[in-house]
Scaffold this motif. Structure first.
Motif, PDB file in Angstrom:
ATOM      1  N   THR A  80      -5.585   4.801 -10.098  1.00  0.00           N
ATOM      2  CA  THR A  80      -6.450   5.421 -11.093  1.00  0.00           C
ATOM      3  C   THR A  80      -7.335   6.516 -10.503  1.00  0.00           C
ATOM      4  O   THR A  80      -8.018   7.201 -11.245  1.00  0.00           O
ATOM      5  CB  THR A  80      -7.368   4.388 -11.774  1.00  0.00           C
ATOM      6  OG1 THR A  80      -8.169   3.767 -10.770  1.00  0.00           O
ATOM      7  CG2 THR A  80      -6.565   3.345 -12.524  1.00  0.00           C
ATOM      8  N   SER A  81      -7.333   6.675  -9.183  1.00  0.00           N
ATOM      9  CA  SER A  81      -8.138   7.771  -8.650  1.00  0.00           C
ATOM     10  C   SER A  81      -7.272   9.021  -8.614  1.00  0.00           C
ATOM     11  O   SER A  81      -6.407   9.183  -7.758  1.00  0.00           O
ATOM     12  CB  SER A  81      -8.718   7.421  -7.278  1.00  0.00           C
ATOM     13  OG  SER A  81      -7.750   7.371  -6.307  1.00  0.00           O
ATOM     14  N   GLN A  82      -7.517   9.851  -9.602  1.00  0.00           N
ATOM     15  CA  GLN A  82      -6.695  11.036  -9.843  1.00  0.00           C
ATOM     16  C   GLN A  82      -7.606  12.199 -10.202  1.00  0.00           C
ATOM     17  O   GLN A  82      -8.789  12.011 -10.497  1.00  0.00           O
ATOM     18  CB  GLN A  82      -5.726  10.783 -11.013  1.00  0.00           C
ATOM     19  CG  GLN A  82      -4.725   9.677 -10.790  1.00  0.00           C
ATOM     20  CD  GLN A  82      -3.605  10.065  -9.840  1.00  0.00           C
ATOM     21  OE1 GLN A  82      -3.525  11.213  -9.393  1.00  0.00           O
ATOM     22  NE2 GLN A  82      -2.758   9.111  -9.501  1.00  0.00           N
TER      23      GLN A  82
ATOM     24  N   ASP B 206       0.604   4.097  -2.667  1.00  0.00           N
ATOM     25  CA  ASP B 206       0.396   5.481  -2.235  1.00  0.00           C
ATOM     26  C   ASP B 206       1.373   6.419  -2.914  1.00  0.00           C
ATOM     27  O   ASP B 206       1.013   7.468  -3.428  1.00  0.00           O
ATOM     28  CB  ASP B 206       0.624   5.587  -0.713  1.00  0.00           C
ATOM     29  CG  ASP B 206      -0.678   5.483   0.044  1.00  0.00           C
ATOM     30  OD1 ASP B 206      -1.709   5.201  -0.605  1.00  0.00           O
ATOM     31  OD2 ASP B 206      -0.659   5.688   1.267  1.00  0.00           O
TER      32      ASP B 206
ATOM     33  N   ASP C  13     -12.348   8.575 -10.504  1.00  0.00           N
ATOM     34  CA  ASP C  13     -11.806   7.229 -10.682  1.00  0.00           C
ATOM     35  C   ASP C  13     -12.614   6.507 -11.746  1.00  0.00           C
ATOM     36  O   ASP C  13     -13.467   5.674 -11.444  1.00  0.00           O
ATOM     37  CB  ASP C  13     -11.870   6.477  -9.347  1.00  0.00           C
ATOM     38  CG  ASP C  13     -11.087   5.167  -9.422  1.00  0.00           C
ATOM     39  OD1 ASP C  13     -10.530   4.878 -10.489  1.00  0.00           O
ATOM     40  OD2 ASP C  13     -11.056   4.460  -8.408  1.00  0.00           O
TER      41      ASP C  13
ATOM     42  N   THR D 264       0.843  -1.205   0.000  1.00  0.00           N
ATOM     43  CA  THR D 264       0.000   0.000   0.000  1.00  0.00           C
ATOM     44  C   THR D 264       0.870   1.242   0.000  1.00  0.00           C
ATOM     45  O   THR D 264       0.525   2.246  -0.611  1.00  0.00           O
ATOM     46  CB  THR D 264      -0.920   0.051   1.239  1.00  0.00           C
ATOM     47  OG1 THR D 264      -0.300  -0.685   2.275  1.00  0.00           O
ATOM     48  CG2 THR D 264      -2.296  -0.463   0.950  1.00  0.00           C
TER      49      THR D 264
ATOM     50  N   GLY E 121     -12.701   2.812 -11.584  1.00  0.00           N
ATOM     51  CA  GLY E 121     -13.203   2.212 -10.352  1.00  0.00           C
ATOM     52  C   GLY E 121     -12.250   1.240  -9.691  1.00  0.00           C
ATOM     53  O   GLY E 121     -12.655   0.375  -8.935  1.00  0.00           O
ATOM     54  N   LEU E 122     -10.953   1.397  -9.979  1.00  0.00           N
ATOM     55  CA  LEU E 122      -9.976   0.475  -9.402  1.00  0.00           C
ATOM     56  C   LEU E 122      -9.411   0.985  -8.089  1.00  0.00           C
ATOM     57  O   LEU E 122      -8.750   0.253  -7.362  1.00  0.00           O
ATOM     58  CB  LEU E 122      -8.819   0.238 -10.389  1.00  0.00           C
ATOM     59  CG  LEU E 122      -9.199  -0.394 -11.726  1.00  0.00           C
ATOM     60  CD1 LEU E 122      -8.011  -0.453 -12.657  1.00  0.00           C
ATOM     61  CD2 LEU E 122      -9.741  -1.811 -11.498  1.00  0.00           C
ATOM     62  N   GLY E 123      -9.620   2.282  -7.825  1.00  0.00           N
ATOM     63  CA  GLY E 123      -9.040   2.853  -6.623  1.00  0.00           C
ATOM     64  C   GLY E 123      -7.550   3.041  -6.798  1.00  0.00           C
ATOM     65  O   GLY E 123      -6.960   2.648  -7.806  1.00  0.00           O
ATOM     66  N   GLY E 124      -6.920   3.617  -5.788  1.00  0.00           N
ATOM     67  CA  GLY E 124      -5.468   3.777  -5.818  1.00  0.00           C
ATOM     68  C   GLY E 124      -4.991   4.580  -7.008  1.00  0.00           C
ATOM     69  O   GLY E 124      -5.404   5.726  -7.208  1.00  0.00           O
TER      70      GLY E 124
ATOM     71  N   THR F 106       0.658   6.742  -6.639  1.00  0.00           N
ATOM     72  CA  THR F 106      -0.517   7.578  -6.868  1.00  0.00           C
ATOM     73  C   THR F 106      -0.137   9.048  -6.730  1.00  0.00           C
ATOM     74  O   THR F 106      -0.499   9.885  -7.558  1.00  0.00           O
ATOM     75  CB  THR F 106      -1.622   7.230  -5.852  1.00  0.00           C
ATOM     76  OG1 THR F 106      -1.814   5.820  -5.877  1.00  0.00           O
ATOM     77  CG2 THR F 106      -2.913   7.933  -6.182  1.00  0.00           C
TER      78      THR F 106
END
Lengths: 301, 384
Positions: free
Chosen positions: A135-137, A6, A127, A2, A130-133, A9
């Motif tokens: 791709t959430s930009q 992090d 996102d 993680t 919807g993958l989180g991490g 990201t």
């Protein structure tokens, strides 16, 4: 794991303004103009983008304002270095001083010296996959890496305009003889570059922070200048450099808050990209292939 | 042609070809001020004040009281140093944009020395600090200078990039080993009493750094205009090819000019630590190094010009701070005026250079019309 995710990201997020800035600076320099106004242009983009969004309530108008400010800044740089043929370093530094001065002047006038932070509701993180991490930009991050960078590369390397831009930066006499308008092309490069720099600055206020603080660019414009040289005036290489710098930056931000890392002088880590560029220049020595007409004003004989 | 260039007050053609327009400089400065006034009046009007009154407060009022007049000199002190530093380098055709970093290097050295010389009398402590700061500034200037001379790598970018590095070193020191143990603030402990620059006059911040700056300006003026060393430096700056052709040591001259420039900028840092802050702080220099470029350009790269320009900007900064408050104009107007003055001046110089070139072309259509600009590292390849 993680932790690494992090950091990665954050790397993409922190590299966004640098991507805009390096592409903008690459356009200017490939046309033969070293634009040291980048620091000020990003600053003005950040401020006027924020102020416009704050007053109108529309983030899109903020982005538009940042673009307009960038176009104007590029045009002013063009007036000085293309039309008048003034010294590029001093013009660029002067432009930076001027734009920072104007931004802080209007900031003080409009928002006062009060301690209360004016905030807007910035662009949210999206996102789409919807993958989180990773791709959430911010949408601007997607725009930068999926649209602006590839498009800028394509225009520069695969279109008539891009060819003209590179020609006026390499050999303006030959470009002129071939019927390319050297002055107009350089103005276009500077203004497109300025608009991108303005957007890069606006990313801080309209997406990442939602507010404007003094010294918000904090030398990132100079980082972009370094990255462009590091990338030898190639867009992909410069953006790769931006990602690398951003990775180191994001890593030290995360490490800073971990126990056991208090005494480490992270500032020295932040100094690395500058030093790497200088070392890279030293190593490539005489082989650094500057654009042919770098720093030279053009006059028809 | 070489003789003409060596004999005349030729400035580096790379600065937009200032060489041929020196005779126009006295006329140029009032002109630049007038245009700047018109441009910046718009900002004053936006702030809701009367431009004439504002300019009176900004430029004249600081000169009317003893306190503010002395503050003008205090504010001008670092600018005299950095302006001289930049002007010397530019005159040699070496574009040192790194005075800010060199100033900070000098400040670090001054604070480091100042904190440990408590046992020494001031007559020893102060020269030690000044020499240490000069050395640190020169060292900070060394790498870009060597890269330029040995590999012809454009010094603009390398000197510029070392500025943020110096700021980061300051920040690392203040957040790390030098953090004040008593207050816990990111500031270094106070320097020893014997390392403090003595005040020149009672009830004023004016310190001997101002006198030191005037000495530097005077010596630099003498060397530049009255000695063979100065002649060589100007020759190299106005036309490196011609200078090399005449058998001058171009690289050595450039290197020495760069190091002297760095050393003077370093002393600016010493003067701020010893005379104003008494410690190393993060906010030690609000861009004095960059303002040095403004000062040098406005001063036409001559030492008397640098002196006048530093005083003018000092006046402007003091006026912006005090009078701005009275009129409700943000003090940042001072920075806008300063930057506008710079842009207008180099624009005007470039315009004049174009006209001068046209004029000279009428006489003889020679290589004199080759465009100026371009890092020597790239352009002056035959000079190796």
């Amino acid at each position: 794991m993680t932790f690494l995710l992090d950091v990665l990201t954050a790397t993409l997020r922190n590299a966004t303004p640098l991507a805009f800035g390096t592409v903008g600076e690459t356009y200017s320099e490939r046309a033969g103009v070293l634009n040291l106004g980048i620091e000020g242009t990003m600053y003005a983009g950040a401020f006027f983008g924020f102020a416009t969004a704050y007053w109108t309530g529309y983030l899109e108008l903020g982005l538009l304002a940042a673009v307009v400010v960038g176009l104007l800044a590029g045009g002013l740089m063009g007036l000085l270095t293309v039309t008048l043929g003034a010294n590029q370093h001093v013009s660029g530094l002067g432009l930076t001083l001027f734009l920072i001065g104007v931004s802080e002047f209007v900031n003080r006038l409009a928002f006062g010296a009060g301690q209360r932070l004016r905030k807007i509701e910035p662009y949210p993180v999206i996102d789409p996959l919807g993958l989180g991490g990773l791709t959430s930009q911010y949408a601007l991050t997607y725009v930068a890496f999926l649209l602006v960078v590839p498009l800028a590369w394509w225009i520069l390397m695969r279109t008539r305009f891009g060819l003209a831009l590179r020609a006026v930066g390499e050999n303006p006499e030959a470009a002129d003889a071939a019927g390319i308008n050297v002055f107009r092309t350089r103005y276009a490069a500077l203004m497109i570059g300025g608009a991108l720099m303005g957007l890069g600055g606006a990313f801080f206020t309209l997406a990442a922070l939602g507010t404007f603080t003094l010294d918000i660019i904090a030398g990132r414009g100079w980082v972009c200048v370094a990255l462009v040289i590091f990338g030898r005036w190639g867009i992909w290489r410069a953006v790769a450099g931006a990602l690398l710098f951003s990775f180191v930056y994001s890593l030290q931000l995360r490490l800073r808050i971990l126990p056991g890392w208090e005494g480490v002088p992270f500032e020295l880590l932040l100094a690395l990209p500058y030093l790497v560029v200088i070392v890279a220049l030293a190593l490539s020595g005489r082989n650094v292939a500057y654009p042919g007409a770098y720093l030279k004003p053009y006059r028809r004989a | 042609m070489i003789a003409r260039r060596l004999g005349g007050l030729a400035l580096p053609r790379r600065l937009g070809g200032m060489g041929s327009v020196v005779t126009a400089a006295p006329l140029l400065i009032p002109l630049a001020i007038a245009v700047t006034f018109v441009v910046t009046a718009a900002f004053v009007l936006v702030a809701g004040a009367d431009p004439i009154q504002a300019y009176y407060r900004f430029l004249v009022e600081p000169l009317t009281s003893r306190f503010t007049l002395l503050e003008v000199l205090v504010t001008a002190t670092p600018l005299l140093f950095t302006g001289a530093a930049v002007a010397i380098a530019f005159r040699a055709g070496y574009f040192n944009i790194g005075a800010e970093g060199q100033l900070l290097a000098g400040a670090i050295a001054a604070a480091g020395i100042g904190m440990v010389v408590g046992g020494l009398p001031a007559v020893l402590a102060l020269p030690l600090m000044i020499a240490g700061g000069a050395l640190a500034g020169a060292l900070w200037a060394l790498v870009p200078a060597v890269l330029r001379v040995r590999f012809r790598i454009d010094e603009v970018v390398t000197t510029l990039l070392l500025n943020p590095v110096a700021a980061l070193v300051v920040s690392a020191l203040l957040n790390g080993p030098w953090r004040d143990p008593q207050t816990g603030f990111p500031e270094s402990p106070r320097i020893a009493e014997s390392a403090v620059f003595p005040a020149l006059l009672g009830r004023s911040r004016l310190h001997i750094g101002f006198v030191l700056a005037l000495v530097v300006i005077a010596v630099a003026w003498f060397v530049l205009t009255r000695t063979p060393t100065g002649l060589r430096l100007r020759a190299v700056g106005s036309s490196p090819r011609a200078a090399a052709f005449a058998g001058l040591d171009v690289n050595g001259t450039l290197l020495r000019a760069a190091l002297v420039s760095g050393a003077i900028a370093g002393v600016a840092g010493v003067s701020e630590v010893g005379g104003i802050q008494y410690r190393l702080t993060g906010g030690l220099s609000p861009g004095f190094g960059y303002t040095g470029i403004v000062v040098a350009t406005l001063g036409g790269l001559t030492m008397p010009g640098v002196g006048l320009a530093a005083l003018l900007l000092g006046d402007l900064r003091v006026g912006a701070g005090t009078a701005g408050r009275a009129l409700g104009i943000p003090s940042q107007l001072g920075e806008i005026v300063q930057a506008t003055l710079l842009l207008v001046t180099i624009g005007a110089l470039a315009l004049l250079a174009v006209r001068a070139r046209r004029g000279s072309r009428d006489e003889s259509a020679t290589a004199d019309t080759v465009s100026p600009g371009g890092p020597a590292g790239v352009q002056d390849a035959p000079l190796a």
